[in-house]
Motif scaffolding. Structure first.
Motif, PDB file in Angstrom:
ATOM      1  N   GLY C  21     -24.725  13.113   1.389  1.00 47.38           N
ATOM      2  CA  GLY C  21     -25.728  13.462   0.395  1.00 47.38           C
ATOM      3  C   GLY C  21     -25.133  13.961  -0.912  1.00 47.38           C
ATOM      4  O   GLY C  21     -25.856  14.409  -1.783  1.00 47.38           O
ATOM      5  N   ARG C  23     -23.686  13.550  -4.642  1.00 45.20           N
ATOM      6  CA  ARG C  23     -24.123  12.614  -5.686  1.00 45.20           C
ATOM      7  C   ARG C  23     -23.370  11.287  -5.509  1.00 45.20           C
ATOM      8  O   ARG C  23     -22.151  11.297  -5.302  1.00 45.20           O
ATOM      9  CB  ARG C  23     -23.814  13.197  -7.062  1.00 45.20           C
ATOM     10  N   ALA C 284     -30.892  11.286 -18.994  1.00 40.16           N
ATOM     11  CA  ALA C 284     -30.707  11.554 -17.562  1.00 40.16           C
ATOM     12  C   ALA C 284     -30.460  10.260 -16.789  1.00 40.16           C
ATOM     13  O   ALA C 284     -29.502  10.149 -16.019  1.00 40.16           O
ATOM     14  CB  ALA C 284     -31.933  12.285 -17.011  1.00 40.16           C
ATOM     15  N   VAL C 285     -31.316   9.262 -17.028  1.00 40.36           N
ATOM     16  CA  VAL C 285     -31.204   8.025 -16.252  1.00 40.36           C
ATOM     17  C   VAL C 285     -29.986   7.201 -16.698  1.00 40.36           C
ATOM     18  O   VAL C 285     -29.283   6.626 -15.870  1.00 40.36           O
ATOM     19  CB  VAL C 285     -32.510   7.201 -16.343  1.00 40.36           C
ATOM     20  N   MET C 288     -27.039   8.692 -15.068  1.00 36.94           N
ATOM     21  CA  MET C 288     -26.993   8.343 -13.650  1.00 36.94           C
ATOM     22  C   MET C 288     -26.333   6.970 -13.471  1.00 36.94           C
ATOM     23  O   MET C 288     -25.389   6.819 -12.698  1.00 36.94           O
ATOM     24  CB  MET C 288     -28.411   8.323 -13.082  1.00 36.94           C
ATOM     25  N   PRO C 385     -32.344   3.585   3.738  1.00 39.95           N
ATOM     26  CA  PRO C 385     -32.449   4.959   3.237  1.00 39.95           C
ATOM     27  C   PRO C 385     -32.114   5.143   1.769  1.00 39.95           C
ATOM     28  O   PRO C 385     -32.361   6.218   1.251  1.00 39.95           O
ATOM     29  CB  PRO C 385     -31.408   5.710   4.079  1.00 39.95           C
ATOM     30  N   PHE C 386     -31.586   4.140   1.099  1.00 39.23           N
ATOM     31  CA  PHE C 386     -31.223   4.378  -0.278  1.00 39.23           C
ATOM     32  C   PHE C 386     -31.884   3.394  -1.213  1.00 39.23           C
ATOM     33  O   PHE C 386     -31.685   2.195  -1.089  1.00 39.23           O
ATOM     34  CB  PHE C 386     -29.703   4.301  -0.464  1.00 39.23           C
ATOM     35  N   TYR C 388     -33.681   3.479  -5.500  1.00 44.31           N
ATOM     36  CA  TYR C 388     -34.210   4.303  -6.590  1.00 44.31           C
ATOM     37  C   TYR C 388     -35.711   4.459  -6.482  1.00 44.31           C
ATOM     38  O   TYR C 388     -36.260   5.485  -6.812  1.00 44.31           O
ATOM     39  CB  TYR C 388     -33.874   3.673  -7.933  1.00 44.31           C
ATOM     40  N   PHE C 391     -36.710   7.497  -4.626  1.00 45.12           N
ATOM     41  CA  PHE C 391     -36.622   8.752  -5.384  1.00 45.12           C
ATOM     42  C   PHE C 391     -37.767   8.849  -6.378  1.00 45.12           C
ATOM     43  O   PHE C 391     -38.440   9.859  -6.482  1.00 45.12           O
ATOM     44  CB  PHE C 391     -35.331   8.821  -6.186  1.00 45.12           C
ATOM     45  N   LYS C 394     -41.199   9.299  -4.821  1.00 47.32           N
ATOM     46  CA  LYS C 394     -41.385  10.652  -4.305  1.00 47.32           C
ATOM     47  C   LYS C 394     -41.645  11.621  -5.458  1.00 47.32           C
ATOM     48  O   LYS C 394     -42.452  12.532  -5.348  1.00 47.32           O
ATOM     49  CB  LYS C 394     -40.126  11.082  -3.538  1.00 47.32           C
TER      50      LYS C 394
END
Ligand code: NA
Ligand code: NA
Lengths: 320, 168, 441
Positions: C21, C23, C284-285, C288, C385-386, C388, C391, C394
């Motif tokens: 988990g 980054r 921010a994005v 990332m 499980p991964f 974008y 995220f 959510k």
């Protein structure tokens, strides 16, 4: 004793490397057998070309095939490597200049100063324009964004060319995305081989340079670790690679001009061409003033060209 | 110790916050350069410097803005397990794994400083017709990487505080 | 250590690091840095930084912050509201019509933007609350928005296809054209699925009540059609100069970002808050993505320089002894599998350079493969499980939608995407027809 492994990165992209380097490396590996193996990587594969020299100096990459100019070597000879206007005309000019006119010694000494072994020079490319729209006069060069060598860019800027430097492998796409209007980098053989002949539909037959010079270099410590016998084999295989390029380009240029279907050939008028030649001599004078070593190299180029001129046909066909 | 950590976190987060707030307007710098590039190309002669300048701006933008993006929590994580853990467990695991992150950033910075020294020593220029010297952008990159490390350490301190049941 | 061992070791430790988990960029970068120091030999320590210099020279990445900014301006300023209303009134009478309209909305947003983020943001903030209020099934609409937004990278402009073009050395223009029909095909399949589902169980997507439909005058319906003009105008300001060669790709992306900004200002929606959120979120994005790309490039260079790439190549081409189609299918399956765990940007930078030379060597068309690749990336973007989308969903969805709903919602849509992938694999002309027409190949 364990096998010596070298990582070598070339300036050439995958398609070009298949001709200008891979056959020589495969021969070397075959002969060296269990003693040594060179792993070949193409343009920007491990490190970006801008960092290539530093990476070799430090030993991240063991050996490099490149011209001095595109890898931005921090030496006095950098400007002469990638493209020095009208310094040579035929592919045999380069090995003669290096082996008989003393350039080998100068290059060897310059690179030793920065911890790099200059192994061999001898490759030569013509340097023609391949563009999206045709060039029929000097005026057509104005405002064209062209991928070329740094020194070529400096020279060509006076004719309105806007020189652009990009990673080698990005050039084809850059012509499609509008980042580039063409290239001034190679002969027609390379244009067809690497795919530039797709987006670039026009080929200018006047080659503004004939002085691309390809070299092999190695990190000094790595070189010294190699037994003498294998050093000799390296030299022989590198010479073999220069030889391959001699006939590959010589034959390819003629065949593709005659039989090629993807590019239309254009030329610019003689009086325009004279302007370029005159500008080249001025450019040489400017470079010669920058340092003693540069002055010496320019004088060698002058001497060589005078000798060729005097020798007459088939060495030079000029009006004088 | 807690006092030191509190002070560190407040200072580093504060500095990085302000730098990030400035860097975020870098989007308009990039946009401006590229728009000038299209205008000059259409109406005058194409500029020599626009693409490279935009690339420098992009690098400054994401490296110097990086610490603020960590503060914003925008760096995604794979949360297959992480998402199910308690705050306490996350802090425990993070306080170990963030060391890997710091290691990566440290290696980046090491390479950056090495490359910067080379750039200064040889007055390295970009091999383009514009020929800008490279030490300024490499300095910016090194500074940004250093700030990233400071921010990652700050995250570590916050995790340690969490484990102790404190809040910095 | 053998090349195979290195390949396995590096991939396994990367997966392990991801599972902790940490980054994503830290996890990938740390493995690259450790391997560079431990296994490279002299000078390995400078590889990660040299990857960041490589990123600097990768000029199409400049489109990334531009498209992200454009997406945030479009979603934050809610200039897509009218667009949504248009689909709402026109599609209302059909079972599941609002969900179908949402797919239509997503197609239009995809045409204005190079990433999936914008579609997701617009879908989650505008369409989702409205659909829930109208009694639509929460799992279905959650899936609709995630699936619909994934079209952003298949319908031009597409950042993923630009990056693919750079890695595969293929013309961007052809790749973008090649994405159009498969994108529409996929949208069509989504719509077909929604329509059939809602025909069978009308409770999932109730028809708009007749009295509400009667309340909207025909003139109003026609006026709303005008909302569809805005995306076309933005699309055109960006694409017309590019296609005509007046501006380059990166310049066009800046023009697109400016066009979105101007549109928002003219519509009076560019408030202080909208401006601040768009600018901040863009940083921010972008950070990332960029940091993941740096880490993945470092990983890729180390992986390659240690000989692991050769190990994978010889596994597929020599050791397995399969015919080209089997290899291709196997590659796609491994891609989807890795995509569940890996982030799609990292996949592009790490896996694409491994596979593209193989695909070429097997004699397949790299434009066509670009489309297959993008669809696989879309699937990777969707699957837990991964991903974008997980995220973003959510973060943006109303509280009543839990993680379980988000996971469950994508199942039918992923199946539809796999079907689309199979169709494009079986009929390459779906992708290749348009670029061949336009470029006269
Ligand atoms: Na798109
Ligand atoms: Na996934």
């Amino acid at each position: 004793q364990s096998k010596i492994r070298w990582r070598m990165q070339t300036y050439a992209g995958v398609a070009l490397a298949d001709h200008v380097i891979r056959p020589a490396i495969e021969s070397f590996n075959k002969i060296a057998g269990d003693e040594m193996e060179i792993e070949l990587y193409t343009a920007d594969q491990l490190v970006p070309t801008g960092e290539l020299f530093r990476a070799m100096q430090q030993g991240t990459i063991d050996a490099v095939q490149s011209d001095d100019d595109s890898m931005a070597s921090p030496t006095e000879v950098t400007v002469f490597g990638g493209y020095f206007p009208f310094a040579s005309r035929y592919s045999l000019d380069v090995p003669v200049l290096f082996n008989q006119y003393g350039l080998n010694e100068i290059w060897g000494a310059e690179y030793e100063k920065v911890g790099v072994k200059h192994i061999s020079a001898g490759s030569w490319d013509p340097c023609n324009f391949a563009t999206i729209s045709p060039i029929k006069s000097l005026d057509d060069l104005k405002g064209k964004r062209v991928f070329t060598f740094p020194t070529a860019g400096r020279f060509l800027a006076q004719f309105g060319v806007v020189p652009v430097t990009l990673p080698y492998e990005d050039v084809e796409v850059a012509m499609q995305t509008g980042e580039l209007d063409g290239v001034a980098w190679s002969g027609i053989t390379e244009d067809y081989t690497v795919g530039w002949a797709g987006p670039a539909k026009y080929f200018l037959t006047n080659n503004i340079s004939g002085a691309w010079i390809g070299h092999f270099f190695a990190n000094m410590d790595r070189w010294n670790e190699v037994p003498e016998r294998l050093q000799e084999l390296l030299r022989v295989c590198m010479d073999q690679s220069h030889y391959y390029r001699q006939w590959w380009y010589w034959g390819g240029e003629a065949r593709l001009r005659v039989e090629g279907t993807k590019m239309e050939l254009t030329s610019i008028p003689d009086e325009d061409w004279d302007k370029v030649e005159t500008a080249a001599r001025t450019f040489w004078d400017e470079i010669a003033q920058e340092s003693e070593t540069k002055a010496k190299i320019v004088s060698i180029f002058r001497k060589y060209n005078e000798d060729m001129q005097k020798a007459g046909r088939p060495y030079r066909y000029s009006k004088a | 110790m807690t006092g030191f950590m509190r002070g560190y976190v407040r200072t580093v987060d504060g500095v990085n916050y302000h730098i990030g707030r400035v860097m975020m307007y870098g989007i308009f710098v990039m946009m401006g350069i590229l728009l000038w590039s299209s205008i000059s190309k259409t109406f005058f002669l194409p500029s020599l410097w626009t693409l490279e300048m935009a690339q420098f701006a992009m690098v400054a933008y994401y490296i110097m803005g990086g610490p603020y993006s960590i503060q914003l929590g925008s760096n995604v994580r794979m949360d297959l397990f992480y998402g199910r853990w308690s705050v306490q467990t996350r802090a425990w695991v993070d306080s170990f794994t963030v060391l890997f992150l710091i290691f990566f950033l440290g290696v980046l910075l090491y390479g950056g400083i090495d490359s910067l020294i080379y750039a200064i020593q040889y007055n390295e220029r970009s091999p383009t017709a514009w020929r800008p010297v490279l030490w300024p952008i490499k300095s910016v990159m090194c500074l940004g990487l250093f700030l990233m490390i400071l921010q990652a350490v700050s995250e570590l301190f916050k995790d340690i505080a969490h484990i102790r049941g404190e809040e910095l | 250590m053998s090349y195979e061992m290195i390949a396995i070791l590096m991939f396994a430790s990367m997966m392990l690091m991801l599972m902790t988990g940490q980054r994503v960029f830290g996890a990938i970068g740390a493995v690259a840095a450790v391997a560079a120091l431990a296994l490279w030999g002299t000078g390995g320590s400078v590889i990660p930084f040299s990857a960041s210099m490589k990123l600097m020279k990768w000029y199409p990445l400049l489109t990334l912050p531009m498209f992200i900014f454009m997406g945030y301006v479009l979603s934050e300023s809610r200039i897509a509201d009218d667009l949504y209303k248009m689909f709402h009134v026109w599609m209302g009478p059909v079972p599941g019509g609002l969900a179908i309209g949402t797919i239509g909305l997503m197609v239009l947003i995809s045409a204005m933007n190079g990433l999936s983020v914008a579609g997701m943001a617009i879908g989650a903030t505008i369409a989702l609350p409205e659909l829930l209020r109208r009694g639509y099934d929460k799992r279905m609409v959650t899936g609709v928005i995630q699936a619909g937004s994934s079209l952003g990278i298949l319908v031009p402009p597409s950042v993923v296809l630009v990056l693919y073009a750079m890695i595969a050395r293929q013309p961007v223009g052809q790749l973008w054209l090649a994405g159009i029909l498969p994108g529409l095909l996929m949208a069509g399949l989504f719509i077909l699925y929604i329509y059939l589902r809602c025909r069978i169980s009308p409770g999932l997507g109730p028809v708009l009540p007749p009295e509400e439909r009667a309340g909207i005058a025909f003139a109003e319906k026609v006026r709303l059609l005008g909302a569809g003009v805005l995306p076309l105008v933005i699309f055109a300001t960006m694409m017309v100069p590019f296609v005509n060669g007046w501006t380059s790709l990166v310049e066009s992306s800046a023009i697109g970002a400016l066009a979105a900004l101007v549109a928002a200002v003219l519509k009076g929606r560019m408030s202080r808050t909208v401006f601040e959120t768009s600018v901040r979120q863009t940083l921010a994005v972008s950070c990332m993505f960029m940091w993941i790309i740096v880490a993945a490039m470092a990983f890729g260079a180390v992986f390659d320089g240690l000989g692991a790439v050769k190990a994978i190549e010889s596994l597929f081409t020599e050791k397995l002894g399969l015919d080209p189609w089997m290899i291709l299918i196997l590659m796609q399956l491994s891609f989807i599998l890795m995509g569940t765990f890996l982030d799609d940007t990292a996949m592009l930078v790490i896996v694409a350079p491994l596979y593209i030379p193989l695909v070429k060597a097997l004699g397949f068309d790299l434009i066509w493969y670009g489309v297959l690749y993008t669809i696989t990336t879309q699937i990777a973007y969707m699957t837990p499980p991964f991903g974008y989308n997980l995220f973003l969903m959510k973060a943006m969805a109303p509280k009543e939608i839990g993680l379980k709903d988000i996971y469950a919602s994508i199942v039918p849509f992923v199946l539809v995407m796999v079907l689309a992938l199979a169709i494009v694999m079986a009929f390459p002309q779906i992708a290749l027809w348009l670029p061949h027409q336009v470029y006269g190949l």
